[in-house]
Design a protein around this motif. Structure first.
Motif, PDB file in Angstrom:
ATOM      1  N   SER A   2       0.844  -1.191   0.000  1.00 41.69           N
ATOM      2  CA  SER A   2       0.000   0.000   0.000  1.00 41.69           C
ATOM      3  C   SER A   2       0.879   1.240   0.000  1.00 41.69           C
ATOM      4  O   SER A   2       2.000   1.228   0.498  1.00 41.69           O
ATOM      5  CB  SER A   2      -0.886   0.024   1.243  1.00 41.69           C
ATOM      6  OG  SER A   2      -1.666  -1.139   1.330  1.00 41.69           O
ATOM      7  N   ASP A   6      -2.182   5.980   1.708  1.00 41.34           N
ATOM      8  CA  ASP A   6      -3.445   5.271   1.888  1.00 41.34           C
ATOM      9  C   ASP A   6      -3.403   4.211   2.977  1.00 41.34           C
ATOM     10  O   ASP A   6      -4.428   3.797   3.478  1.00 41.34           O
ATOM     11  CB  ASP A   6      -3.862   4.581   0.577  1.00 41.34           C
ATOM     12  CG  ASP A   6      -4.132   5.586  -0.527  1.00 41.34           C
ATOM     13  OD1 ASP A   6      -4.584   6.697  -0.193  1.00 41.34           O
ATOM     14  OD2 ASP A   6      -3.881   5.280  -1.697  1.00 41.34           O
ATOM     15  N   GLN A   7      -2.241   3.733   3.340  1.00 48.53           N
ATOM     16  CA  GLN A   7      -2.123   2.577   4.213  1.00 48.53           C
ATOM     17  C   GLN A   7      -2.630   2.882   5.621  1.00 48.53           C
ATOM     18  O   GLN A   7      -2.294   3.913   6.205  1.00 48.53           O
ATOM     19  CB  GLN A   7      -0.665   2.127   4.281  1.00 48.53           C
ATOM     20  CG  GLN A   7      -0.457   0.827   5.054  1.00 48.53           C
ATOM     21  CD  GLN A   7       0.998   0.382   5.002  1.00 48.53           C
ATOM     22  OE1 GLN A   7       1.859   1.137   4.591  1.00 48.53           O
ATOM     23  NE2 GLN A   7       1.250  -0.844   5.413  1.00 48.53           N
ATOM     24  N   GLU A  16      -4.470  -5.396   3.038  1.00 48.37           N
ATOM     25  CA  GLU A  16      -5.229  -4.804   1.933  1.00 48.37           C
ATOM     26  C   GLU A  16      -4.670  -5.171   0.568  1.00 48.37           C
ATOM     27  O   GLU A  16      -5.384  -5.118  -0.440  1.00 48.37           O
ATOM     28  CB  GLU A  16      -5.280  -3.279   2.071  1.00 48.37           C
ATOM     29  CG  GLU A  16      -6.278  -2.800   3.098  1.00 48.37           C
ATOM     30  CD  GLU A  16      -6.406  -1.284   3.101  1.00 48.37           C
ATOM     31  OE1 GLU A  16      -6.099  -0.644   2.074  1.00 48.37           O
ATOM     32  OE2 GLU A  16      -6.802  -0.741   4.148  1.00 48.37           O
ATOM     33  N   THR A  17      -3.414  -5.550   0.501  1.00 39.77           N
ATOM     34  CA  THR A  17      -2.831  -5.921  -0.787  1.00 39.77           C
ATOM     35  C   THR A  17      -3.423  -7.230  -1.315  1.00 39.77           C
ATOM     36  O   THR A  17      -3.187  -7.586  -2.467  1.00 39.77           O
ATOM     37  CB  THR A  17      -1.303  -6.065  -0.685  1.00 39.77           C
ATOM     38  OG1 THR A  17      -0.979  -7.057   0.299  1.00 39.77           O
ATOM     39  CG2 THR A  17      -0.665  -4.747  -0.295  1.00 39.77           C
ATOM     40  N   LEU A  19      -6.494  -7.583  -1.868  1.00 38.50           N
ATOM     41  CA  LEU A  19      -7.558  -7.154  -2.756  1.00 38.50           C
ATOM     42  C   LEU A  19      -7.003  -6.865  -4.148  1.00 38.50           C
ATOM     43  O   LEU A  19      -5.839  -6.473  -4.303  1.00 38.50           O
ATOM     44  CB  LEU A  19      -8.224  -5.881  -2.225  1.00 38.50           C
ATOM     45  CG  LEU A  19      -8.949  -5.969  -0.880  1.00 38.50           C
ATOM     46  CD1 LEU A  19      -9.367  -4.571  -0.423  1.00 38.50           C
ATOM     47  CD2 LEU A  19     -10.157  -6.882  -0.962  1.00 38.50           C
ATOM     48  N   GLU A  21      -6.859  -4.599  -7.658  1.00 35.40           N
ATOM     49  CA  GLU A  21      -6.770  -3.147  -7.811  1.00 35.40           C
ATOM     50  C   GLU A  21      -8.154  -2.510  -7.846  1.00 35.40           C
ATOM     51  O   GLU A  21      -8.379  -1.459  -7.230  1.00 35.40           O
ATOM     52  CB  GLU A  21      -6.011  -2.811  -9.092  1.00 35.40           C
ATOM     53  CG  GLU A  21      -5.777  -1.325  -9.281  1.00 35.40           C
ATOM     54  CD  GLU A  21      -4.952  -1.009 -10.517  1.00 35.40           C
ATOM     55  OE1 GLU A  21      -4.903   0.176 -10.911  1.00 35.40           O
ATOM     56  OE2 GLU A  21      -4.360  -1.954 -11.076  1.00 35.40           O
ATOM     57  N   GLU A  23     -10.944  -3.746  -6.535  1.00 34.90           N
ATOM     58  CA  GLU A  23     -11.558  -3.857  -5.209  1.00 34.90           C
ATOM     59  C   GLU A  23     -10.996  -2.793  -4.268  1.00 34.90           C
ATOM     60  O   GLU A  23     -11.724  -2.197  -3.485  1.00 34.90           O
ATOM     61  CB  GLU A  23     -11.317  -5.250  -4.640  1.00 34.90           C
ATOM     62  CG  GLU A  23     -12.129  -6.337  -5.320  1.00 34.90           C
ATOM     63  CD  GLU A  23     -11.792  -7.712  -4.790  1.00 34.90           C
ATOM     64  OE1 GLU A  23     -12.692  -8.563  -4.712  1.00 34.90           O
ATOM     65  OE2 GLU A  23     -10.601  -7.951  -4.456  1.00 34.90           O
ATOM     66  N   ARG A  24      -9.720  -2.557  -4.374  1.00 31.65           N
ATOM     67  CA  ARG A  24      -9.102  -1.572  -3.485  1.00 31.65           C
ATOM     68  C   ARG A  24      -9.640  -0.170  -3.774  1.00 31.65           C
ATOM     69  O   ARG A  24      -9.793   0.642  -2.858  1.00 31.65           O
ATOM     70  CB  ARG A  24      -7.582  -1.622  -3.643  1.00 31.65           C
ATOM     71  CG  ARG A  24      -6.851  -0.686  -2.700  1.00 31.65           C
ATOM     72  CD  ARG A  24      -5.445  -1.149  -2.428  1.00 31.65           C
ATOM     73  NE  ARG A  24      -4.632  -0.077  -1.857  1.00 31.65           N
ATOM     74  CZ  ARG A  24      -4.759   0.392  -0.625  1.00 31.65           C
ATOM     75  NH1 ARG A  24      -5.672  -0.123   0.169  1.00 31.65           N
ATOM     76  NH2 ARG A  24      -3.981   1.357  -0.186  1.00 31.65           N
ATOM     77  N   LYS A  25      -9.965   0.115  -5.025  1.00 38.20           N
ATOM     78  CA  LYS A  25     -10.544   1.412  -5.360  1.00 38.20           C
ATOM     79  C   LYS A  25     -11.879   1.601  -4.655  1.00 38.20           C
ATOM     80  O   LYS A  25     -12.191   2.683  -4.157  1.00 38.20           O
ATOM     81  CB  LYS A  25     -10.728   1.525  -6.878  1.00 38.20           C
ATOM     82  CG  LYS A  25      -9.441   1.729  -7.656  1.00 38.20           C
ATOM     83  CD  LYS A  25      -9.729   1.830  -9.149  1.00 38.20           C
ATOM     84  CE  LYS A  25      -8.443   2.007  -9.944  1.00 38.20           C
ATOM     85  NZ  LYS A  25      -8.715   2.043 -11.415  1.00 38.20           N
ATOM     86  N   LEU A  83     -13.617  -8.306  -0.014  1.00 38.17           N
ATOM     87  CA  LEU A  83     -13.938  -6.889  -0.162  1.00 38.17           C
ATOM     88  C   LEU A  83     -15.144  -6.516   0.679  1.00 38.17           C
ATOM     89  O   LEU A  83     -15.147  -5.477   1.353  1.00 38.17           O
ATOM     90  CB  LEU A  83     -14.212  -6.551  -1.628  1.00 38.17           C
ATOM     91  CG  LEU A  83     -14.713  -5.116  -1.876  1.00 38.17           C
ATOM     92  CD1 LEU A  83     -13.716  -4.078  -1.360  1.00 38.17           C
ATOM     93  CD2 LEU A  83     -15.010  -4.890  -3.349  1.00 38.17           C
TER      94      LEU A  83
END
Length: 396
Positions: A2, A6-7, A16-17, A19, A21, A23-25, A83
């Motif tokens: 991250s 944002d982390q 979170e990694t 997820l 790209e 899903e992370r958005k 997610l």
């Protein structure tokens, strides 16, 4: 990894990694929304014990509802359970009450229609619910019944031609004072099986009254509902529900969501405590320099990291379609017990400042008690797991 921008401070193992790209958005969209639109208003709403109705319009603009359901929710494919869980965590990290409002609607109510309704019923109700043009509630708990609801449901349903007549009472029903659609669970007097009914706002005989004087979830409008000869058409009976076993399938999924809420509370409390420890000075230096304060912070981070790892694996089991009651029950019991520890340690770091709303931590400390108890108490979830590992039932 991250980005530092944002982390989350509490994401020590960078979960979170996991997820994608895309899903992370979605997760970061929820994070920004909660921080900029929701956080500034929650303390005042919590103090008043009122749900700000303008929140619905704010959520509507985000298109976050319906994400878990294929074909609904901004026409996106269904999101992974990872997610969905992290979104629950993210909303709760800012405010547990607001997260519960959304979870009741997007989880319990919408999933009841999605899993228990016919295709016609899904197409009728899920699009307006995903758009948040219609808000849902879930009415199962009763004034005289909680853990024994499977065999002791007192609310009854009697068929009269193409209509069902509901009588009874429900309690602690979130969103029920303003919901457009309330999923009411009742025992069919003919076959003694539990069935689900969608009761629409304004139906005669359906009376929700807001529960006052709560010390937790004060923004959530929980209601006690009385049902007096409430007539519901057969078309509003969830066609895929024919016993409490079917209802248990819904609760299995949503119970895992409550465990993610427990993680969100831990993270929210820990972040507040960490920031405060860096800023608060005693004896001429930040209290973050004191060993006993660091001990509380590290123990909190350990609980967060262990719980997050458990929930990641639970989400994988859900995505694979092989998770069981005992999986979600262990997560709910374990994570919410760890949550209780973390909010206590975090509040302790604030000292006297920890008992006033101005510093936010008091809200998390109080709201944690509701999460600890609902969707199955620690004791009941423990017995579900106990039965699974021993083969022996300890239920009364």
């Amino acid at each position: 990894m991250s980005t530092l921008e944002d982390q989350l401070t509490a994401d020590f193992y960078d979960y979170e990694t996991l997820l994608s790209e895309e899903e992370r958005k979605v997760l970061l969209q929820a994070r920004t929304f909660m921080r900029t639109e929701i956080k500034p208003m929650v303390n005042e709403a919590w103090a008043k014990g009122e749900f700000p109705k303008e929140l619905i319009a704010k959520f509507r603009e985000q298109n976050l509802a319906g994400v878990p359901y294929e074909g609904y929710g901004d026409h996106r494919p269904a999101a992974s359970n990872l997610l969905v869980g992290m979104m629950s965590m993210e909303l709760t990290r800012t405010d547990p009450s607001v997260a519960t409002f959304f979870g009741v609607h997007n989880g319990l109510a919408m999933y009841s229609v999605y899993a228990g309704g016919s295709q016609e019923q899904r197409d009728r109700w899920l699009p307006p619910m995903a758009a948040m043009d219609k808000i849902g509630a879930f009415a199962m708990t009763e004034p005289l019944g909680g853990s024994d609801v499977a065999g002791g449901m007192r609310t009854t349903a009697r068929r009269d031609g193409d209509t069902w007549i509901l009588n009874g009472a429900k309690k602690w029903i979130g969103n029920a004072t303003f919901a457009d659609l309330v999923i009411v669970w009742a025992r069919d007097v003919e076959d003694d099986k539990v069935k689900g009914f969608v009761v629409e706002k304004g139906t005669p005989g359906f009376v929700p009254v807001k529960i006052e004087h709560k010390i937790a979830f004060r923004i959530v409008e929980n209601a006690e509902i009385t049902l007096t000869d409430v007539r519901v058409p057969e078309a509003n009976r969830l066609q895929g529900i024919d016993s409490f076993r079917d209802v248990a399938e819904i609760l299995r999924a949503t119970r895992g969501g409550v465990a993610w809420q427990g993680l969100g509370v831990m993270i929210g409390a820990y972040e507040l405590a960490l920031d405060y420890a860096k800023e608060r000075k005693q004896f001429g230096r930040p209290i973050a320099k004191f060993q006993l304060v660091q001990d509380l912070l590290v123990k909190s981070l350990g609980n967060i990291t262990a719980s997050w790892g458990m929930l990641v694996q639970l989400a994988k089991l859900q995505d694979a379609g092989i998770f069981k009651d005992e999986h979600s029950s262990l997560a709910k019991a374990f994570v919410t017990a760890r949550m209780r520890e973390v909010v206590a340690w975090s509040r302790e770091i604030f000292g006297g400042n920890g008992i006033v709303l101005d510093y936010d931590i008091a809200r998390f400390f109080a709201d944690a008690e509701a999460i600890y108890s609902f969707e199955g108490t620690r004791e009941m979830n423990t017995l579900i797991v106990g039965k699974a590992i021993t083969g022996e039932s300890a239920f009364v």
